[in-house]
Design an enzyme around this catalytic site. Structure first.
Site, PDB file in Angstrom:
ATOM      1  N   PHE A  79       0.861  -1.184   0.000  1.00 46.37           N
ATOM      2  CA  PHE A  79       0.000   0.000   0.000  1.00 46.37           C
ATOM      3  C   PHE A  79       0.896   1.232   0.000  1.00 46.37           C
ATOM      4  O   PHE A  79       1.613   1.497   0.966  1.00 46.37           O
ATOM      5  CB  PHE A  79      -0.956   0.056   1.195  1.00 46.37           C
ATOM      6  CG  PHE A  79      -1.915   1.215   1.050  1.00 46.37           C
ATOM      7  CD1 PHE A  79      -3.087   1.093   0.330  1.00 46.37           C
ATOM      8  CD2 PHE A  79      -1.606   2.464   1.572  1.00 46.37           C
ATOM      9  CE1 PHE A  79      -3.954   2.169   0.141  1.00 46.37           C
ATOM     10  CE2 PHE A  79      -2.463   3.557   1.385  1.00 46.37           C
ATOM     11  CZ  PHE A  79      -3.642   3.403   0.676  1.00 46.37           C
ATOM     12  N   ASP A 130       9.541   2.912   1.875  1.00 40.94           N
ATOM     13  CA  ASP A 130       8.361   3.723   2.176  1.00 40.94           C
ATOM     14  C   ASP A 130       8.073   3.576   3.669  1.00 40.94           C
ATOM     15  O   ASP A 130       7.495   2.586   4.115  1.00 40.94           O
ATOM     16  CB  ASP A 130       7.169   3.251   1.330  1.00 40.94           C
ATOM     17  CG  ASP A 130       5.898   4.063   1.620  1.00 40.94           C
ATOM     18  OD1 ASP A 130       5.870   4.790   2.636  1.00 40.94           O
ATOM     19  OD2 ASP A 130       4.931   3.948   0.844  1.00 40.94           O
ATOM     20  N   LYS A 172       2.759  11.342   6.894  1.00 41.95           N
ATOM     21  CA  LYS A 172       1.913  11.185   8.078  1.00 41.95           C
ATOM     22  C   LYS A 172       2.418  11.941   9.309  1.00 41.95           C
ATOM     23  O   LYS A 172       2.175  13.129   9.429  1.00 41.95           O
ATOM     24  CB  LYS A 172       1.714   9.702   8.383  1.00 41.95           C
ATOM     25  CG  LYS A 172       0.926   8.968   7.294  1.00 41.95           C
ATOM     26  CD  LYS A 172       0.520   7.601   7.742  1.00 41.95           C
ATOM     27  CE  LYS A 172      -0.032   6.734   6.621  1.00 41.95           C
ATOM     28  NZ  LYS A 172      -1.406   7.035   6.251  1.00 41.95           N
TER      29      LYS A 172
HETATM   30  C1  LIG Z   1       3.107   2.979   3.490  1.00 43.02           C
HETATM   31  C2  LIG Z   1       2.224   4.070   2.975  1.00 43.02           C
HETATM   32  N1  LIG Z   1       2.609   4.793   1.907  1.00 43.02           N
HETATM   33  C3  LIG Z   1       1.875   5.792   1.422  1.00 43.02           C
HETATM   34  C4  LIG Z   1       0.653   6.113   1.985  1.00 43.02           C
HETATM   35  C5  LIG Z   1      -0.173   7.220   1.401  1.00 43.02           C
HETATM   36  O1  LIG Z   1      -0.217   8.336   2.228  1.00 43.02           O
HETATM   37  P1  LIG Z   1      -1.337   9.465   2.027  1.00 43.02           P
HETATM   38  O2  LIG Z   1      -2.638   8.873   2.462  1.00 43.02           O
HETATM   39  O3  LIG Z   1      -0.890  10.597   2.906  1.00 43.02           O
HETATM   40  O4  LIG Z   1      -1.327   9.825   0.579  1.00 43.02           O
HETATM   41  C6  LIG Z   1       0.211   5.390   3.095  1.00 43.02           C
HETATM   42  C7  LIG Z   1      -1.096   5.697   3.727  1.00 43.02           C
HETATM   43  O5  LIG Z   1      -1.663   4.925   4.471  1.00 43.02           O
HETATM   44  C8  LIG Z   1       1.006   4.345   3.606  1.00 43.02           C
HETATM   45  O6  LIG Z   1       0.621   3.605   4.652  1.00 43.02           O
END
Ligand SMILES: Cc1ncc(COP(=O)(O)O)c(C=O)c1O
Length: 408
Positions: A147, A232, A261
């Site tokens: 994700f 990530d 976040k």
């Molecule tokens: C590992 C990871 N990458 C990217 C994102 C995307 O972040 P955003 O919702 O701020 O676009 C998330 C969101 O849950 C995430 O858990």
């Protein structure tokens, strides 16, 4: 005559959303009106322990005084310049974030998905300019069940059909391999590979922790094959797992780090690509940007977040209380919990499907005054603010036990 002030109840507000708000979420039926620390309060004044923390965007709790103060101070002075001009907050933010992560350069953005998109662009440019991959041939290897966000390019390499169906055509250039499988990764990486993009722990998949040695193996493989390792850490990073970064558990330093976040302290969206100079250095003026990326308010809050992490206090709390969480969950195995995975203050808990779906358990916990969210099926995720006390954590586990024993 002035109209009487109408106080809208939670039920009114939920009902009012229905015709005017896109239905891209399915929230629990709680309408939060205020919050402090680990606790939120709904419109009717009912209090709930927040065991989700905005999917890790609230690692420091709601309205942490140091972060609120930094935001207020900045709001009174300067909020936005765009990057057409310099602002007096950005240099310190970039310096301290680079120092905290052990990398060299920062590309400030806003949301997590934007950081991922930016990381992909940087890796492709690096592949063409530094590695010498022929034009438009670059590939990026990702893991199944990933994700990384919701943009068109990101859902192009998702394996979640709900996230993809109806949104094609998709962006090419991605190869998907099973997570936690070094042999599959080795087979997928070739001379066209710009990068391997992974979550060090897969959050949305249910807090899936790879075997020990996997991340170190990815580091070794990417170095040997001459491609980048993009970690990530948008959900796993910034104290959540008991370290500043989840990759630190295996002593790994990636080439590119994606943060988001909690970097915005639960106040403003702040994300960043942090990388080595020879990687981020490929970007030149006009090639990438964002009007709000690196704005002074975001930089002030982000700097205050880095300052909190520099003390090590939150990482320590997550590690210590993580032990309590793990022990508490271990006691529930066989009593409604069929298994769980946890690291620091972060857990994916698989509930016996005979008891109920993750959604049903979340609904029952809400009635008990504890807010959690299912990930999928019968799995719920626990990710409280790192400010939670041992007593609050025990209370949350007690509520979970109560819900499981009574069955949903
Ligand atoms: C590992 C990871 N990458 C990217 C994102 C995307 O972040 P955003 O919702 O701020 O676009 C998330 C969101 O849950 C995430 O858990």
């Amino acid at each position: 005559m002035t109209a009487p002030v109408r106080t809208r109840t939670s039920a009114d507000l939920i009902h009012a959303e229905e015709p005017v708000l896109a239905h891209n979420y399915h929230p629990l039926p709680v309408v939060v009106a205020r919050a402090e620390g680990t606790w939120v309060e709904d419109v009717e004044g009912r209090r709930y322990l927040d065991m989700l923390a905005g999917y890790s965007a609230l690692n420091f709790g709601h309205r942490h005084p140091a972060l609120i103060e930094a935001a207020h101070r900045q709001l009174d002075r300067l909020t936005l310049t765009s990057r057409a001009f310099h602002n007096d907050r950005l240099a310190e933010f970039a310096e301290r974030l680079a120092e905290l992560t052990g990398l060299d350069m920062v590309l400030p953005m806003n949301t997590g998905a934007e950081a991922v998109e930016s990381g992909i662009k940087v890796a492709r440019k690096w592949a063409y300019e530094v590695k010498g991959v022929p034009a438009d041939q670059a590939t990026i290897v990702v893991a199944a069940e990933n994700f990384h966000g919701r943009t068109t390019t990101i859902v192009s390499f998702s394996t979640d059909e709900t996230a993809r169906a109806g949104f094609g055509p998709f962006t090419p250039g991605f190869r998907i391999v099973p997570y936690n499988d070094l042999a599959a990764l080795e087979a997928a990486v070739d001379e066209t590979t710009a990068a391997v993009l992974l979550e060090p722990i897969q959050g949305e998949a249910g807090v899936v922790i790879p075997d020990e040695g996997y991340l170190a193996g990815v580091r070794e493989l990417t170095r040997r094959k001459g491609c980048l390792f993009i970690a990530d850490e948008i959900q796993s990073g910034l104290g959540r797992t008991g370290r500043t970064l989840a990759v630190e558990h295996e002593g790994v330093v990636p080439d590119v780090l994606l943060l988001g976040k909690a970097l915005g302290g639960g106040i403003v969206p702040v994300s960043a690509v942090v990388a080595r100079r020879d990687v981020l250095g490929v970007l030149r003026p006009g090639e990438h940007g964002s009007t709000f990326g690196g704005n002074p308010l975001a930089a002030a809050v982000g700097t205050a977040v880095v300052e909190l992490l520099e003390t090590g206090e939150f990482q320590r709390r997550a590690a210590e209380l993580g032990g309590l969480l793990r022990d508490g969950l271990a006691e529930l195995v066989g009593k409604g919990v069929v298994g769980f995975r946890s690291r620091g203050l972060w857990a994916g808990v698989d509930i016996d499907p005979a008891i109920g779906t993750g959604r049903a358990v979340s609904g029952r916990l809400m009635e008990e005054g504890v807010l959690v969210k299912d990930t999928h099926g019968s799995t719920i995720r626990l990710a409280p603010p790192l400010t939670i006390t041992g007593e609050e954590l025990r209370a949350a586990l007690g509520s979970l036990e109560k819900v499981l024993v009574r069955r949903v």
